[in-house]
Design a protein around this motif. Structure first.
Motif: not given
Length: 355
Positions: A139, A143, A162
């Motif tokens: 986070t 990503v 994520p």
């Protein structure tokens, strides 16, 4: 292929150090972080580098020069405000021309460099190539979601939920196609042109973006803890060498590097440790993973797993560890408070007070 090194930014997580210097100039084993980035680029065979600078641009220029020390030709590019990585690419548009390029965040430290990454990006010329690493808390990063063939399907910037644990390291390779993407995107909610948005724009149009994953040590050195860990990683690979003066009452254990002009008196130094020119260490213990900058003074103290910047002074400190001490800063033992004695003493008594 050219390279674009980003050396602007505010370095908010490293304040107050970054009020007076660029975070890319903070030292790892007594060398500025950005030097490691430039050396990695040179080792990869790239010769022409653009360095994007901001408010500390003059200091970056003094520390790096025109690039000959690294075998590079460096062009400095001014970014008036840190408006995102994609904005830095627009600032460098004329310098980059129609060449492929490596985008490298100048406060990154990769233990294995980027030679293999550059070689594969040149051999497999995709629109983009990203370097990723698994992290425990995705986070806090950009990503990537990657399919079984290493093709990037989606990017998210600091997602609450994520889709993977693969974070963007801060090393990218692009073809000139990225220039169309950075022109097409709009500022994010924080008012910046995000490189993740530009890459996602290319993915959405069917352009292939490939990912590589590394599990080798990587630090972005954007916080004190990361800087200290990067310092530890570099010192772990350092060779010992004594060019300064060490008196016969001192003991050096393990890999200790003492620069010419440094002096060690009556002290014990347990490596890996690096001591800069002009530093003086007296009647002290210096423990592992410590980098002592030029002209520092350490007396009657114990310190380990720390970084002292140029001209710092430590005296009478019983134990310091996991610390970052700034330029010309002074750490000294506080004077003992005056002690008062409250006495109720009977007749013919005798009391002795210990000072």
């Amino acid at each position: 292929m050219k390279a674009l090194v980003l050396a602007g930014g505010t370095g908010s997580r490293l304040r107050p150090f970054t009020h007076t210097r660029a975070k890319q100039l903070l030292p790892i084993a007594n060398r500025p972080v950005v030097h490691y980035a430039l050396q990695a680029i040179a080792d990869a065979g790239i010769e022409e580098v653009g360095v994007v600078v901001g408010g500390h641009g003059d200091a970056i220029r003094r520390a790096v020069g025109e690039g000959s020390a690294f075998g590079l030709r460096i062009t400095y590019l001014h970014q008036p405000r840190p408006l995102g990585l994609a904005h830095a690419v627009t600032v460098a548009r004329d310098f980059l021309g129609d060449d492929d390029f490596l985008l490298y965040l100048g406060d990154n430290h990769l233990e294995d460099g980027v030679t293999g990454f550059v070689r594969r990006a040149t051999a497999e010329r995709d629109a983009g190539r990203l370097l990723l690493t698994p992290v425990p808390d995705p986070t806090a990063f950009g990503v990537a979601e990657v399919d079984g063939e290493g093709i990037v399907r989606q990017l998210e910037e600091k997602p609450e939920r994520p889709r993977s644990d693969l974070a963007l390291v801060g090393v990218y390779a692009f073809t000139p196609a990225v220039h169309e993407a950075v022109r097409a995107i709009s500022p994010s909610g924080r008012g910046e042109l995000e490189i993740t948005d530009a890459v996602q724009w290319m993915i959405d149009r069917g352009w292939r973006v490939r990912a590589e994953t590394t599990t080798r040590p990587w630090r972005d050195t954007g916080s004190v803890d990361d800087l200290l860990e990067a310092n530890r990683s570099v010192l772990d690979r350092m060779e010992g060498r004594v060019d300064g003066k060490v008196d016969p009452h001192s003991v050096l254990v393990g890999r200790v590097s003492i620069a010419e002009g440094a002096v060690v008196r009556g002290s014990r130094i347990v490596g890996p440790v690096v001591v800069g020119a002009g530093a003086v260490i007296t009647d002290s213990h210096v423990g592992p993973y410590t980098a002592i900058g030029e002209n520092c003074r350490i007396q009657d103290s114990a310190i380990e797993f720390s970084v002292l910047l140029q001209g710092a002074s430590v005296e009478g400190a019983a134990r310091i560890e996991r610390s970052l001490i700034g330029r010309e800063a002074v750490v000294a033992a506080a004077p003992r408070p005056l002690q008062a004695h409250r006495l109720i003493i009977g007749d013919h008594s005798k009391v002795q007070l210990i000072p």
